[in-house]
Design an enzyme around this catalytic site. Sequence first.
Site, PDB file in Angstrom:
ATOM      1  N   HIS A  94      21.678  -9.453 -12.353  1.00  0.00           N
ATOM      2  CA  HIS A  94      22.418  -8.739 -13.414  1.00  0.00           C
ATOM      3  C   HIS A  94      22.131  -7.238 -13.365  1.00  0.00           C
ATOM      4  O   HIS A  94      21.354  -6.745 -14.180  1.00  0.00           O
ATOM      5  CB  HIS A  94      22.013  -9.292 -14.776  1.00  0.00           C
ATOM      6  CG  HIS A  94      22.977  -8.951 -15.882  1.00  0.00           C
ATOM      7  ND1 HIS A  94      22.914  -7.785 -16.606  1.00  0.00           N
ATOM      8  CD2 HIS A  94      24.026  -9.642 -16.375  1.00  0.00           C
ATOM      9  CE1 HIS A  94      23.865  -7.769 -17.533  1.00  0.00           C
ATOM     10  NE2 HIS A  94      24.548  -8.896 -17.407  1.00  0.00           N
ATOM     11  N   HIS A 119       0.807  -1.214   0.000  1.00  0.00           N
ATOM     12  CA  HIS A 119       0.000   0.000   0.000  1.00  0.00           C
ATOM     13  C   HIS A 119       0.844   1.269   0.000  1.00  0.00           C
ATOM     14  O   HIS A 119       0.526   2.237  -0.705  1.00  0.00           O
ATOM     15  CB  HIS A 119      -0.930  -0.009   1.213  1.00  0.00           C
ATOM     16  CG  HIS A 119      -1.893  -1.150   1.214  1.00  0.00           C
ATOM     17  ND1 HIS A 119      -2.885  -1.282   0.266  1.00  0.00           N
ATOM     18  CD2 HIS A 119      -2.006  -2.235   2.036  1.00  0.00           C
ATOM     19  CE1 HIS A 119      -3.575  -2.389   0.511  1.00  0.00           C
ATOM     20  NE2 HIS A 119      -3.059  -2.979   1.575  1.00  0.00           N
TER      21      HIS A 119
END
EC number: 4.2.1.59
Length: 450
Positions: free
Chosen positions: A351, A269
Site C-alpha cells: 500500500h 552495515h
Amino acid sequence: MTTRGSRPQRTLAREAEVRGIGYLLGSDVTVRFRPAEADSGVTFVRADLPGRPSVPAHVRFVEPRERRTALRRGEAVVEMVEHVMAALAGLRIDNCLVELDAPETPGMDGSSLAFARAIASAGAIEQDRPRETLVIGQPVSVRDGKATVAAYPGDPDRLVLSYQLDYGESSPIPAQAYFAEPSPERFLELIAPARTFLLAAEAEALRAAGIGSRTSEADLLIFGPDGPIGNTLRFPDECARHKLLDLVGDLALVGKDLVGHVVAHRSGHTLNAELARALLAQESSRDPAEEPASSSAPEPEPPAMDINAIMRLMPHRYPFLLLDRVLAIEPGRSLRALKNVTCNEPFFLGHWPGRPVMPGVMILEAMAQAAGILISHRFDPDEHMAMIASIDDVKLRRQVVPGDQLLLEIDKFRCRSRMAEAHGLARVGDQVAAEARLRFAVVPIGALAA
C-alpha cells in the site's frame, strides 16, 4: 542536539586481551583493550605496522565494504570492527585503545560475547568528563530498496532500538523482530551472544573467494534449507538480535551516546553507517539560534507511558502494535499518544509499492488502541477486552507517509456499563490527518474464551 549527558565518561580499569582467528584472512589475531584518556574516544591501533598507525572509531573513517564495517586512515585499515564496537558501546566504555596485530579483528564465534566478557572482566572506571549525548530531535531515515533504518525522537535519556528481519517466505531464516533498550547487563546477557549468520550458498561463495578458510559451521550460523547446519540457535530470534548488535556497533561510530528511538528493517552495515552520517549532518546543520541558551534549560517532560508500559496493558504485538508512547493521560477523560510511522511498516509493502501511504483503516486502528489505553484504566485489562463496536463520522484529511509522526488525541471519553465511546483525532504536525467517533463493547475475557 548535542548535550553534555548526565553520566561521566568511562574507560577500562585495566587491560584486557582476546585471541582468535580472523574470518577474512584466516590469520591468528590478538586484540588488546587498553585504558584511554577522557575525551579521546575509541581508537584502533595497528601494532603490526611500522609506526603503529591508528584509526579513530568514527563514521568519517568508514571504508565501504560488503557484509562488514571497516575503518581506514591513510594506509592503516581495520576490518570487521562492528562486533568490537558493539561490545564497547554496549558496556559503555567510551575511551579505549584497541590494539591488534592484524588487519582484522578475530571472528571468535561470530558474536560480541568474547569481547564483552573480556571488557567486563577488566572492569570500568569513571572519568571526570561528562559523556556527550546526541538527542534525536527530528525524524531521520535512510533507505536502500526494501531495507530501511530510521531514527525518531524518543523518551528523555533513553535509546530504544528495534530490528525487524524478513527475507520472505522462501528463506530458511524465518521472519523475526527484536526490541531492546540496551543496558550493560542486558547487552551482555541478551545481545552480545547473538552470532552472525549467512546462507549456505553465501558461505560457499565466500570460501571460493578465499574468505573463511579457517572458519567452520561451529564458528557462526550457516543456514541450509532446514535451518542451521552443524549448530543450534542460542535464541529463537538470534538473527534479529545479531542484526541489532551490528546496529549498536555501527551507531557507536557517531562517537556520542544517542537518545531516541531507532527502527531498522533489513538494514546492514552500509545503511547503518549512512544513518550515523545523517544524524551528524542534521546535528551540524542545526541553527545555533535553536539551541538552548545554557545547559540549565529544563529537561522535556517524560512520557506518561513508554513502550514497555503500553505493552503491559495492551495485548497487541508486532506488526499490529501501533503506539510508541503515551504523552499525556487524564484517566476517564482524555489521552495523547504518538505513533512513529516508519518505512518498514509491513502494510507499506502493498500500500503501495513505490508510493507508500498509511491505510486509513490503520490510522483508525491506532486511534482505537489509544482509546484502549483509557478503557484499560476503567476496566481491568487482565479480565476484559475492548472490541470495536462501531466507527462513525470518519474523515480522512491528509495522507500519512513514512517519516511522519502521528499524534493521536482522544477526548470526549465516557463509559456506560459495558460500553465505551470517544472522539479520536490524528494529526501530523499542525495538520489533521483523520478523525472519527469510536464505540467499543467491553467483553469479559472469559466470555470470549467460551
